[in-house]
Scaffold this active site. Structure first.
Site, PDB file in Angstrom:
ATOM      1  N   GLY A 145     -32.173   3.851 -11.685  1.00 23.79           N
ATOM      2  CA  GLY A 145     -33.485   3.228 -11.510  1.00 23.79           C
ATOM      3  C   GLY A 145     -34.257   3.665 -10.293  1.00 23.79           C
ATOM      4  N   TYR A 151     -18.413  -2.595 -20.573  1.00 25.13           N
ATOM      5  CA  TYR A 151     -19.739  -3.158 -20.316  1.00 25.13           C
ATOM      6  C   TYR A 151     -19.764  -4.644 -20.622  1.00 25.13           C
ATOM      7  CZ  TYR A 151     -21.498   1.673 -20.266  1.00 25.13           C
ATOM      8  OH  TYR A 151     -21.723   2.994 -19.985  1.00 25.13           O
TER       9      TYR A 151
END
Length: 350
Positions: free
Chosen positions: A243, A53
């Site tokens: 999302g 990440y």
């Protein structure tokens, strides 16, 4: 806040896990500090990250999220003991991470030490394998014909798994990690790791995190059944399907700064006509229930039998407030029935 055992470990975790993959790309240190502080104030004690990440993964953002969490830990040493920090080792496919090589025993030893340094901590509570060395039916590869399981050499895979477990055992014995887990695995992978652990007296996998949401249900029922009966914590990631279940991508919208606005279009395998048809239905159900679409999706995920702790991520504190509030919602039977009908109409949208 509800707390549950992390599988067969001795750790109690909140039923909300704070995801962090936007930190270092869509979010900076200040944003992350605000999210961590708010989540902890609400009783969240579980934070998930990974060496690869921020996302989308790039050479420039590699390790950034762990470093951001490490910066927070360095300034809040007295709170470290109250947190469960989970991170993951990357597998094949990223040329800037150990030349894109597979997870090996040597890679585990090296990656653990580097994660500890970035996290500025002496130990990692949960160390996970981000994805298997073999190709697995995740990330849109679950359709028949995309993977030939008969081409896999199972003994070769077992040998790799055993080597990995021995390296993890070394790290446990040195106090560098407390428990181990899986990510993006299958029932065969779970079973094989558990068998090897039992046979050779090596650390048991206590958890697995896979994508699970109203649009991606491939783990129900077989993998989740396996987790329940083998006492392996099931940790859904992307409960909002990156999302899209929030409704913000309806009609082709790409809000500035959103994940889909910065991702490679070819990688948006969730962006299908069926996805948007299903999301439109869930948005309407949420309105009827006086919830936001995101809250409906999270409240549904939480109540699925076998789910241990749901990994949520946010790019703003306001989103985080909305998401955490969803875990106080108890969906009534009428709403659950309507959701169930919609699932039957759209059982696999991507």
């Amino acid at each position: 806040m509800d707390y549950v055992k992390l599988g067969s470990s001795d750790i109690n975790v909140s039923n909300i896990c704070l995801g962090s993959m936007t930190w270092g790309k869509q979010n900076n240190q200040t944003d992350a500090d605000q999210q961590i502080d708010y989540a902890l104030a609400q009783g969240v004690n579980f934070i998930d990250t990974a060496e690869m990440y921020a996302v989308p993964p790039t050479p420039d953002t590699y390790g950034t999220t762990e470093a951001i969490i490490g910066d927070w830990i360095a300034r809040h040493q007295n709170q470290r003991k109250d947190l469960t920090i989970a991170t993951k080792i990357a597998g094949t496919g990223l040329p800037w991470v150990r030349n894109g090589g597979p997870i090996t025993g040597e890679a585990v030893i090296q990656a653990v030490d580097q994660s500890l340094k970035r996290l500025q901590t002496d130990y990692i509570d949960l160390y996970q394998l981000h994805w298997p060395n073999r190709t697995s039916p995740h990330f849109g590869k679950q359709w028949p014909g995309q993977i030939r399981f008969t081409d896999v050499d199972p003994q070769h895979e077992r040998n790799q798994m055993l080597e990995i477990l021995h390296a993890l055992d070394d790290c446990v014995k040195m106090g560098k990690i407390r428990h181990v887990g899986l990510s993006d695995e299958t029932t065969w992978g779970i079973t094989t790791y558990l068998e090897l652990s039992k046979t050779h007296g090596l650390p048991k996998m206590v958890s697995i995190q896979n994508e699970f949401n109203l649009l991606s249900l491939k783990d129900w029922p077989y993998l989740i059944e396996q987790c329940v009966h083998q006492n392996v914590a099931y940790l859904p990631w992307s409960p909002l399907a990156s999302g899209v279940l929030s409704g913000k991508y309806a009609n082709g919208a790409r809000p500035e700064g959103s994940r889909w606005s910065i991702s490679n279009p070819r990688g948006l395998h969730r962006d299908t006509p069926q996805t948007h048809q299903a999301v439109e239905c869930y948005v309407n159900i949420a309105k009827q229930a006086n919830l936001t679409p995101a809250q409906l999706a999270l409240a549904w995920c939480k109540q699925v039998d076998g789910v241990t702790s749901t990994i949520i991520g946010a790019t703003s504190k306001q989103q985080l407030i909305e998401d955490i509030a969803a875990f106080d919602v108890v969906l009534d039977q009428e709403t659950l029935d309507i959701i169930g009908q919609t699932i039957r109409q759209f059982p696999a949208t991507f």
